[in-house]
Design an enzyme around this catalytic site. Structure first.
Site, short mmCIF file in Angstrom:
data_model
loop_
_atom_site.label_atom_id
_atom_site.label_comp_id
_atom_site.label_asym_id
_atom_site.label_seq_id
_atom_site.Cartn_x
_atom_site.Cartn_y
_atom_site.Cartn_z
CE LYS A 99 -4.44 -1.71 1.06
NZ LYS A 99 -5.77 -1.56 1.59
CE LYS B 143 -6.26 -8.19 -1.99
NZ LYS B 143 -7.15 -8.02 -0.88
CE LYS C 163 -13.90 -3.97 0.05
NZ LYS C 163 -12.80 -3.61 0.92
#
Ligand code: ATP
Ligand code: LTN
Length: 337
Positions: free
Chosen positions: A119, A201, A204
């Site tokens: 992230k 992966k 969303k």
């Protein structure tokens, strides 16, 4: 003969971020399992809005998404009569416990978390302390409820191991305080992949909407997204190494249509990928249609949602306050009153 008291049910905790509409990955990897545990465990499920702000959020959108995510959990079958279902920021004990745990977690261990590395690479303009500290808040969520079991997708395994370490270390230092949680990871659907980059992966918050199926997508959108899924040039529906795209579609089809890989291979023998992709799209859309209908009805009843998350927060506070009282006493804080 004396009657034996019934064995106390074990407890389950899990959370999901209101960072967008849940994807098929969130659903098959985690949320679909949550209702199935409600009868055998004392379950607590949470919309983790405090985790969501580790990445910049628009406040108005976060409010809307949190309510939508809460309704989505109920639409997926989580029953507020059976489980405690609430929104994280409504229950102050999470932040309180996180602070104490922060002071019992090593910087070095947090630096090894792969989600932090991913992230911070994705958001180099905002590498904030909360993003680094995120796994400690997650440990607090779990340990506050003395959870035995935590149903999550495989990407959360490392965070769960950290939660176990923190609990063990605290128990050794201060005496038995926390239950040591176990992960509950459904092997078959532990990691659903992106439809556009099947080695990554499904997520969303991916900027490419074609890479994920949102569980509220309409049928034709679902079919279109599957039809444009990246596969390979072999044109043979079989599960094999190197066929990441097809393997992912087979995994999804197996989960929603209840067919084994052998049955799928047999059903599509001699047929092209086009037929297979359409079949997967239809099966997924049909599987998700009742969730979408239920979600729409819930979003039309805001009073019910408000009542439900208020009750859920009150019950969650009562449970987690017991842990906080115990922890504050153990670390040497003077009790008030
Ligand atoms: P974000 O994109 O905002 O990071 P996310 O889609 O990765 O979010 P989370 O809210 O972080 O989802 O995760 C909720 C739950 O869904 C977790 O238990 C996580 O392990 C699981 N999960 C997320 N993505 C997948 C996936 N692709 N396959 C299986 N499980 C998943
Ligand atoms: N970190 C998780 C969401 C999450 C969670 C939790 C999951 C926050 N607190 C407690 C299980 C238990 C995620 O990003 N998927």
């Amino acid at each position: 003969m004396e009657n034996q008291a019934p064995a106390k049910k074990k407890s389950v905790f899990s959370g999901i971020q209101p960072t967008g509409v849940f994807t098929l990955g969130n659903y098959l990897g985690a949320v679909k399992n949550w209702p199935q545990l409600q009868d055998d465990y004392r379950c607590t499920y949470c919309i983790v809005d405090m985790h969501a702000i580790t990445v910049r959020q628009d406040p108005k959108q976060l409010r809307q998404r949190s309510l939508e995510a809460y309704a989505l959990l109920l639409a997926c079958g989580v029953d507020p009569q059976k489980s405690n279902v609430f929104i994280q920021s409504h229950v102050k004990t999470h932040a309180e416990l996180a602070w104490v745990l922060n002071c019992n977690t090593s910087f070095g261990q947090l630096s090894r978390m792969t989600q932090f590395k991913d992230k911070s690479q994705k958001h180099p303009e905002d590498i904030n302390a909360g993003l680094f500290d995120y796994p400690v808040l997650m440990a607090a969520d779990i340990l506050a409820y003395q959870a035995d079991l935590v149903p999550v997708g495989i990407d959360q395994k490392q965070h769960l191991e950290l939660a176990r370490d923190i609990a063990q270390r605290f128990n050794t230092q201060y005496g038995n305080t926390f239950t040591i949680p176990e992960p509950y990871i459904p092997q078959a659907t532990a990691k659903i992949m992106s439809l556009q980059e099947p080695t990554k992966k499904m997520s969303k918050s991916d900027t490419n909407v074609k890479s994920f199926i949102s569980i509220l997508d309409e049928k034709d959108t679902v079919i279109k997204k599957f039809r444009s899924a990246v596969t390979d040039s072999e044109a043979c529906v079989r599960y094999a190494e190197g066929k990441d795209g097809i393997n992912n579609l087979m995994t999804i089809y197996q989960a929603v249509a209840g067919k084994s890989f052998e049955e799928i291979e047999k059903d599509f023998e001699g047929k092209g990928y086009g037929d297979f992709k359409t079949a997967v799209g239809e099966a997924v859309a049909d599987h998700l249609a009742p969730v979408r209908d239920k979600w729409k009805a819930l979003m039309d009843d805001k009073d019910y949602l408000k009542q439900s998350y208020t009750d859920g927060a009150q019950r969650a506070l009562a449970i987690s306050q017991r842990t906080i009282d115990k922890v504050y006493k153990k670390v040497g804080f003077i009790p008030l009153g």
